[in-house]
Design a protein around this motif. Structure first.
Motif, PDB file in Angstrom:
ATOM      1  N   MET A 175     -16.456   6.422   4.251  1.00  0.00           N
ATOM      2  CA  MET A 175     -16.702   5.467   3.174  1.00  0.00           C
ATOM      3  C   MET A 175     -18.168   5.081   3.107  1.00  0.00           C
ATOM      4  N   VAL A 202     -15.066   4.080  -1.912  1.00  0.00           N
ATOM      5  CA  VAL A 202     -16.081   5.005  -1.403  1.00  0.00           C
ATOM      6  C   VAL A 202     -17.437   4.519  -1.895  1.00  0.00           C
ATOM      7  N   LYS A 259     -13.712  -3.124   3.967  1.00  0.00           N
ATOM      8  CA  LYS A 259     -13.525  -2.262   5.126  1.00  0.00           C
ATOM      9  C   LYS A 259     -14.411  -1.019   4.990  1.00  0.00           C
ATOM     10  N   LYS A 314      -4.329   6.716  -5.539  1.00  0.00           N
ATOM     11  CA  LYS A 314      -3.466   7.878  -5.371  1.00  0.00           C
ATOM     12  C   LYS A 314      -2.018   7.461  -5.513  1.00  0.00           C
ATOM     13  N   GLU A 345      -9.575  -2.740  -3.330  1.00  0.00           N
ATOM     14  CA  GLU A 345      -9.460  -2.458  -1.900  1.00  0.00           C
ATOM     15  C   GLU A 345      -8.005  -2.513  -1.442  1.00  0.00           C
ATOM     16  N   GLY A 367      -6.149   0.792  -3.392  1.00  0.00           N
ATOM     17  CA  GLY A 367      -6.597   2.172  -3.221  1.00  0.00           C
ATOM     18  C   GLY A 367      -7.634   2.289  -2.120  1.00  0.00           C
ATOM     19  N   ARG A 368      -8.505   3.275  -2.257  1.00  0.00           N
ATOM     20  CA  ARG A 368      -9.548   3.530  -1.273  1.00  0.00           C
ATOM     21  C   ARG A 368     -10.906   3.443  -1.936  1.00  0.00           C
ATOM     22  N   ASP A 379     -15.865   2.749   7.045  1.00  0.00           N
ATOM     23  CA  ASP A 379     -15.811   3.725   8.115  1.00  0.00           C
ATOM     24  C   ASP A 379     -16.887   4.764   7.845  1.00  0.00           C
TER      25      ASP A 379
END
Length: 295
Positions: A100, A194, A95, A119, A188, A191-192, A97
């Motif tokens: 990211m 980058v 994913k 987090k 993924e 978490g997130r 955006d």
């Protein structure tokens, strides 16, 4: 002597032919075409997408079975993004955006580092972590644009900025070694991610020997007596062995993550002098903290 009045018969027009590459033997789908499996024949047809030389076809892969003598056409061969994936790699979509994707400045063909942010909840915020997950990975596609040369929808529309506003980037496709796909998918979902854009001339990468390998979710079958020592799992074998979320988050440290344990105890009765009501009390242990719940 009478003159010969017979008319000379006209020659029949010769049919036009074209040099077309055909299969010299059956070509199974999904297998690279050997150079000696092709030949050129003069055919009365010139189909769209046909080839006149064999050299460009050596190593290409048909998507359907082709019989001997079948003309080879461009539409019958594997094309697109799959041809840009190197051996031992897989194309994986994540994913994306604006944040990211470095403010949507990432382009197909760029190299990026993939960072992971994990987090924890408010009580475990001190256990949140950020770390480099994958280094120097090639971007195969970002949004509608890809390295296979196909124009994006924005380019087709003639108004690129307006199209980008109308259709925000939702995915980035990365070329990832197959034994790293498990870590990327777990990251993924947990978490997130980058992306950090890097100069393609920067070849620096972390030294994997400085860190312990994560244990695998599936354990290799025990070796039989007398068998030679097995090498470490790698590639598809390591990918199939997998990794658990707990080991991925903690780096495989023994006892680093303890699942919640509920210990049921019978509360003292009213007649015992404790002043508590009879019933059940449950002690819930989360990591190094415990909490008692009474029922």
């Amino acid at each position: 002597m009478a003159a010969d009045t017979g008319a000379t018969p006209a020659k029949a027009p010769q049919a036009q032919t074209f040099p077309i590459v055909v299969a010299a033997r059956p070509l199974p789908a999904g297998q690279a075409i050997p150079a000696d499996a092709l030949r050129i024949e003069q055919l009365p047809i010139n189909p769209t997408g046909a080839f006149r030389e064999t050299a460009p076809l050596a190593g290409r892969v048909p998507v359907i079975d082709l019989g001997e003598g079948s003309p080879l056409l461009e539409g019958q061969l594997v094309s697109g993004l799959a041809l840009r994936v190197a051996e031992g790699e897989r194309a994986v979509a994540v994913k994306a955006d604006e944040v990211m994707g470095v403010g949507n400045k990432v382009q197909p063909g760029d190299f990026v580092d993939v960072f992971l942010m994990l987090k924890s909840d408010g009580k475990d915020i001190d256990r949140s972590q950020a770390r480099l997950l994958l280094s120097r990975k090639r971007v195969l596609a970002f949004g509608n644009a890809s390295v296979d040369g196909l124009p994006s929808k924005a380019e087709k529309s003639g108004n690129q900025q307006a199209q980008q506003r109308a259709e925000a980037t939702r995915t980035a496709v990365l070329a990832v070694p197959v034994d790293d796909v498990n870590r990327l998918t777990l990251a993924e979902s947990s978490g997130r991610l980058v992306l950090a854009l890097r100069n393609p001339a920067d070849m620096s990468e972390p030294n994997p020997k400085l860190f312990a390998e994560l244990p695998t979710a599936l354990q290799p079958a025990p070796a039989k007596p007398g068998d030679p020592r097995r090498p470490p799992l790698e590639g598809l074998d390591r990918a199939q062995a997998g990794v658990t979320t707990a080991d991925f988050v903690t780096g495989g440290k023994p006892g680093a993550v303890r699942p919640p344990i509920a210990v049921a105890q019978r509360a003292p009765s009213a007649g015992s002098g404790s002043g508590n009501r009879g019933g059940l009390q449950v002690e819930v242990i989360r990591g190094d903290r415990s909490e008692t719940i009474r029922y």
